[in-house]
Design a protein around this motif. Structure first.
Motif, mmCIF file in Angstrom:
data_model
loop_
_atom_site.group_PDB
_atom_site.id
_atom_site.type_symbol
_atom_site.label_atom_id
_atom_site.label_comp_id
_atom_site.label_asym_id
_atom_site.label_seq_id
_atom_site.Cartn_x
_atom_site.Cartn_y
_atom_site.Cartn_z
ATOM 1 N N GLU A 127 0.828 -1.204 0.000
ATOM 2 C CA GLU A 127 0.000 0.000 0.000
ATOM 3 C C GLU A 127 0.866 1.259 0.000
ATOM 4 O OE1 GLU A 127 -2.599 -0.254 3.318
ATOM 5 O OE2 GLU A 127 -3.686 -2.012 2.567
ATOM 6 N N ILE A 128 2.083 1.131 0.536
ATOM 7 C CA ILE A 128 2.997 2.277 0.587
ATOM 8 C C ILE A 128 3.664 2.501 -0.765
ATOM 9 C CG2 ILE A 128 5.078 3.198 1.684
ATOM 10 C CD1 ILE A 128 4.377 1.485 4.152
ATOM 11 N N ALA A 129 4.134 1.411 -1.371
ATOM 12 C CA ALA A 129 4.822 1.479 -2.675
ATOM 13 C C ALA A 129 4.868 0.081 -3.267
ATOM 14 C CB ALA A 129 6.245 2.022 -2.500
ATOM 15 N N PRO A 130 5.062 -0.044 -4.580
ATOM 16 C CA PRO A 130 5.209 -1.374 -5.173
ATOM 17 C C PRO A 130 6.317 -2.135 -4.452
ATOM 18 C CG PRO A 130 5.087 0.292 -6.883
ATOM 19 C CD PRO A 130 5.183 1.031 -5.589
ATOM 20 N N THR A 131 6.000 -3.362 -4.024
ATOM 21 C CA THR A 131 6.946 -4.147 -3.238
ATOM 22 C C THR A 131 7.275 -5.453 -3.958
ATOM 23 O OG1 THR A 131 6.082 -3.219 -1.170
ATOM 24 C CG2 THR A 131 7.354 -5.252 -1.007
ATOM 25 N N VAL A 132 8.563 -5.681 -4.166
ATOM 26 C CA VAL A 132 9.032 -6.897 -4.832
ATOM 27 C C VAL A 132 9.860 -7.702 -3.840
ATOM 28 C CG1 VAL A 132 10.524 -7.825 -6.651
ATOM 29 C CG2 VAL A 132 9.036 -5.865 -7.122
ATOM 30 N N THR A 133 9.557 -8.992 -3.719
ATOM 31 C CA THR A 133 10.291 -9.843 -2.783
ATOM 32 C C THR A 133 11.074 -10.925 -3.523
ATOM 33 O OG1 THR A 133 8.413 -11.362 -2.500
ATOM 34 C CG2 THR A 133 8.578 -9.490 -0.972
ATOM 35 N N TYR A 134 12.170 -11.345 -2.899
ATOM 36 C CA TYR A 134 12.993 -12.426 -3.437
ATOM 37 C C TYR A 134 13.234 -13.461 -2.337
ATOM 38 C CZ TYR A 134 14.172 -9.230 -7.265
ATOM 39 O OH TYR A 134 14.121 -8.370 -8.342
ATOM 40 N N THR A 135 13.294 -14.716 -2.731
ATOM 41 C CA THR A 135 13.643 -15.793 -1.806
ATOM 42 C C THR A 135 15.154 -15.950 -1.793
ATOM 43 O OG1 THR A 135 11.571 -16.954 -2.255
ATOM 44 C CG2 THR A 135 13.357 -18.243 -1.277
ATOM 45 N N TRP A 136 15.740 -15.818 -0.611
ATOM 46 C CA TRP A 136 17.186 -15.883 -0.495
ATOM 47 C C TRP A 136 17.695 -17.239 -0.974
ATOM 48 C CZ3 TRP A 136 20.659 -12.157 0.497
ATOM 49 C CH2 TRP A 136 21.981 -12.560 0.727
ATOM 50 N N GLY A 137 18.637 -17.233 -1.896
ATOM 51 C CA GLY A 137 19.240 -18.461 -2.378
ATOM 52 C C GLY A 137 18.519 -19.121 -3.536
ATOM 53 N N LYS A 138 17.364 -18.602 -3.932
ATOM 54 C CA LYS A 138 16.642 -19.193 -5.060
ATOM 55 C C LYS A 138 17.436 -19.027 -6.357
ATOM 56 C CE LYS A 138 12.080 -19.395 -7.212
ATOM 57 N NZ LYS A 138 10.666 -18.908 -7.149
ATOM 58 N N LEU A 139 18.076 -17.883 -6.497
ATOM 59 C CA LEU A 139 18.969 -17.628 -7.623
ATOM 60 C C LEU A 139 20.398 -17.624 -7.108
ATOM 61 C CD1 LEU A 139 17.071 -14.657 -9.324
ATOM 62 C CD2 LEU A 139 17.019 -17.064 -10.013
ATOM 63 N N ASP A 140 21.371 -17.959 -7.971
ATOM 64 C CA ASP A 140 22.743 -17.858 -7.507
ATOM 65 C C ASP A 140 23.143 -16.381 -7.443
ATOM 66 O OD1 ASP A 140 23.985 -16.884 -9.899
ATOM 67 O OD2 ASP A 140 24.246 -18.894 -10.667
ATOM 68 N N TYR A 141 24.307 -16.134 -6.869
ATOM 69 C CA TYR A 141 24.701 -14.769 -6.551
ATOM 70 C C TYR A 141 24.815 -13.863 -7.774
ATOM 71 C CZ TYR A 141 29.540 -16.009 -7.855
ATOM 72 O OH TYR A 141 30.672 -16.397 -8.522
ATOM 73 N N LEU A 142 25.167 -14.416 -8.930
ATOM 74 C CA LEU A 142 25.286 -13.609 -10.144
ATOM 75 C C LEU A 142 23.924 -13.433 -10.829
ATOM 76 C CD1 LEU A 142 28.632 -15.037 -11.577
ATOM 77 C CD2 LEU A 142 28.278 -12.954 -10.221
ATOM 78 N N GLU A 143 23.138 -14.496 -10.863
ATOM 79 C CA GLU A 143 21.789 -14.396 -11.431
ATOM 80 C C GLU A 143 20.946 -13.398 -10.648
ATOM 81 O OE1 GLU A 143 21.183 -18.977 -13.098
ATOM 82 O OE2 GLU A 143 20.623 -18.453 -11.049
ATOM 83 N N GLN A 144 21.163 -13.372 -9.332
ATOM 84 C CA GLN A 144 20.405 -12.451 -8.496
ATOM 85 C C GLN A 144 20.691 -11.002 -8.868
ATOM 86 O OE1 GLN A 144 18.087 -13.253 -5.592
ATOM 87 N NE2 GLN A 144 17.631 -11.283 -6.523
ATOM 88 N N HIS A 145 21.942 -10.706 -9.168
ATOM 89 C CA HIS A 145 22.291 -9.333 -9.537
ATOM 90 C C HIS A 145 21.627 -8.938 -10.852
ATOM 91 C CE1 HIS A 145 24.402 -5.589 -9.523
ATOM 92 N NE2 HIS A 145 25.074 -5.867 -10.632
ATOM 93 N N ILE A 146 21.628 -9.848 -11.809
ATOM 94 C CA ILE A 146 20.982 -9.557 -13.094
ATOM 95 C C ILE A 146 19.476 -9.373 -12.913
ATOM 96 C CG2 ILE A 146 20.429 -10.516 -15.372
ATOM 97 C CD1 ILE A 146 23.195 -11.878 -15.303
ATOM 98 N N GLU A 147 18.883 -10.166 -12.045
ATOM 99 C CA GLU A 147 17.439 -10.059 -11.798
ATOM 100 C C GLU A 147 17.091 -8.722 -11.163
ATOM 101 O OE1 GLU A 147 13.690 -11.220 -12.388
ATOM 102 O OE2 GLU A 147 15.466 -12.330 -13.026
ATOM 103 N N ILE A 148 17.908 -8.269 -10.227
ATOM 104 C CA ILE A 148 17.683 -6.956 -9.621
ATOM 105 C C ILE A 148 17.924 -5.865 -10.652
ATOM 106 C CG2 ILE A 148 18.559 -5.331 -7.882
ATOM 107 C CD1 ILE A 148 18.960 -7.750 -6.029
ATOM 108 N N GLY A 149 18.856 -6.089 -11.557
ATOM 109 C CA GLY A 149 19.068 -5.149 -12.658
ATOM 110 C C GLY A 149 17.819 -5.011 -13.509
ATOM 111 N N LYS A 150 17.138 -6.120 -13.789
ATOM 112 C CA LYS A 150 15.880 -6.077 -14.542
ATOM 113 C C LYS A 150 14.852 -5.220 -13.814
ATOM 114 C CE LYS A 150 16.201 -10.754 -16.546
ATOM 115 N NZ LYS A 150 15.565 -12.096 -16.540
#
Length: 306
Positions: A127-150
């Motif tokens: 309700e405050i702002a669009p909120t996006v969540t990630y499950t820790w460890g679901k993506l590897d450390y490099l894939e996670q960075h690219i996903e946050i880049g998206k």
């Protein structure tokens, strides 16, 4: 009917029609403008309408360094990020926040919130702002960075960093193996509070760099006990069984390090040969680009300085 009434009525109708048309056009323009400034991000929990160029991001996760590396403005971060010495300079003027203090987050007027999937009050955060969540460890450390880049509209920048980092890690790994030998083993052990842990290949503390990126070997006992779960608790008596030819020792400032005064520890070959490299534990539990760059520099300096 008087002659002046008809023209007056026609003029009124024209004015009403014009105003209605203007109002409708303004609404359409506002809608188009809003659509052009947002896009639909496919998150773990489904599509989320997020800003294309977020200006005020709140972090309730361990991915703060990813956002810092992509040069996106942070207005609030979790306590672990705020107290992380690696981010001290970048987060100097950024507020410490918590999902338990929604009023504080509201005051920061974020246009995007990034959190872990375990975050509380997710409905209220949305309700405050669009909120996006990630499950820790679901993506590897490099894939996670690219996903946050998206998510942040900086996918190309994220990919460029990943490609460059992988290249530099491989080169450093080749140099290190040439110096210590292809079969030399490396352990990552951490002293935290009154506990000791040994780590596998994906639990931060630089393990991803050493084992995944550089392809350095871990002792068989570490493979057996720590590889699956990511970590394994140790007692002082069994440290020699898990110590490789080289040991990265992550030490928290408040940790009990009395084990280093024992004969058991002093007689470990890596200790006797001066091949234990002590790393600051505070902040080492992150695996974002800022932390990874710090770890890579530390490993190059430690292994190649001899």
């Amino acid at each position: 009917m008087k002659k002046w009434i008809l023209p007056f009525m026609l003029l009124s109708l024209l004015l009403i029609s014009a105003c209605s048309s203007t109002s409708s056009t303004e609404k359409e323009n506002d809608t188009k403008k809003e659509e052009s400034e947002t896009f639909t991000y496919e998150s773990e929990t489904g599509p989320v309408e997020v800003p294309k160029d977020p200006q005020r991001v709140v972090m309730l996760s361990g991915f703060t360094g990813n956002v810092i590396e992509l040069d996106v403005n942070l207005v609030g971060v979790d306590v672990w990020s705020k107290t992380n010495p690696t981010f001290e300079k970048e987060l100097k003027d950024v507020a410490e926040v918590s999902e338990d203090n929604l009023e504080q987050i509201i005051e920061l007027e974020p246009d995007l919130i990034i959190a872990l999937s375990t975050v509380k009050n997710i409905d209220k955060l949305n309700e405050i702002a669009p909120t996006v969540t990630y499950t820790w460890g679901k993506l590897d450390y490099l894939e996670q960075h690219i996903e946050i880049g998206k998510l942040l509209g900086k996918e190309e920048e994220a990919k460029a960093w990943v490609d460059d980092f992988q290249k530099r890690v491989t080169e450093a790994g080749d140099e290190i193996k040439a110096k210590i030998g292809e079969d030399a083993t490396v352990s990552v052990i951490e002293a935290y509070d009154k506990n000791l842990y040994v780590y596998g290949d994906n639990w931060a503390r630089g393990t991803e760099i050493l084992y995944q990126g550089m392809k350095l070997k871990m002792p068989e006992k570490v493979k057996e006990m720590a590889l699956k779960d990511g970590y394994y608790a140790l007692s002082t008596e069994v440290i020699p069984d898990y110590a490789g030819d080289y040991v990265i020792l992550s030490k928290y400032a408040e940790a009990d390090t009395s084990f280093q005064e024992t004969e058991t520890y002093k007689n470990i070959p890596a200790v006797k040969n001066g091949r234990v490299y002590e790393m600051e534990g505070n902040g080492a539990s992150f695996s974002d680009p800022v932390t990874l760059e710090k770890h890579l520099a530390f490993f190059k300096e430690s292994f190649l300085a001899e």
